[in-house]
Design a protein around this motif. Structure first.
Motif, PDB file in Angstrom:
ATOM      1  N   ASN A 171      -1.788 -61.299  21.693  1.00 10.49           N
ATOM      2  CA  ASN A 171      -2.730 -61.780  22.701  1.00 10.49           C
ATOM      3  C   ASN A 171      -4.109 -62.092  22.136  1.00 10.49           C
ATOM      4  O   ASN A 171      -5.055 -62.264  22.887  1.00 10.49           O
ATOM      5  N   GLN A 216       1.305 -56.087  20.802  1.00 11.87           N
ATOM      6  CA  GLN A 216       0.759 -56.781  21.974  1.00 11.87           C
ATOM      7  C   GLN A 216      -0.669 -57.250  21.737  1.00 11.87           C
ATOM      8  O   GLN A 216      -1.043 -58.352  22.141  1.00 11.87           O
ATOM      9  N   GLN A 237       2.525 -65.716  17.133  1.00 11.27           N
ATOM     10  CA  GLN A 237       2.779 -66.549  18.306  1.00 11.27           C
ATOM     11  C   GLN A 237       3.696 -67.715  17.948  1.00 11.27           C
ATOM     12  O   GLN A 237       4.610 -68.053  18.703  1.00 11.27           O
TER      13      GLN A 237
END
Length: 111
Positions: free
Chosen positions: A68, A64, A76
């Motif tokens: 992010n 995570q 991503q």
């Protein structure tokens, strides 16, 4: 180690390219970040999906956090690529290594 199962069909060029790019990104991440001494990659064709599983024995990472952050552009991109084909991706990681499961619904199978 690499294993493939039932990969006897030809897929639409866009689908094939996405499968290739997914595997490429996964292996690139092992080389660049994992400090792994080994990995197992499996690719198999089911009735409705092509599945990719990858396990390594590297240092692991916080999935995570990387997703992010600006560090996670490759990860991503991997998620976007899978989602663009209505696929599924699951990544679990810890100090003993990382496991990835990708399921891509088949499109454009020829023969």
């Amino acid at each position: 180690s690499f294993y493939s199962y039932d990969l006897v069909h030809r897929y639409a060029p866009e689908f094939s390219l996405n499968l290739y790019r997914i595997v490429q990104e996964l292996l690139n991440n092992i080389v660049k970040h994992a400090k792994a001494t080994g990995f197992t990659l499996q690719v198999f064709d089911n009735d409705k999906t092509v599945n990719i599983t990858l396990e390594d024995d590297g240092k692991g990472f916080d999935v995570q956090h990387v997703l992010n952050s600006s560090e996670g552009l490759g990860l991503q991109s991997l998620y976007r690529r899978v989602n663009s084909h209505n696929g599924f991706i699951e990544i679990s990681s810890g100090p003993g290594g990382t496991e990835v499961l990708v399921e891509m619904p088949k499109r454009g199978v020829n023969g």
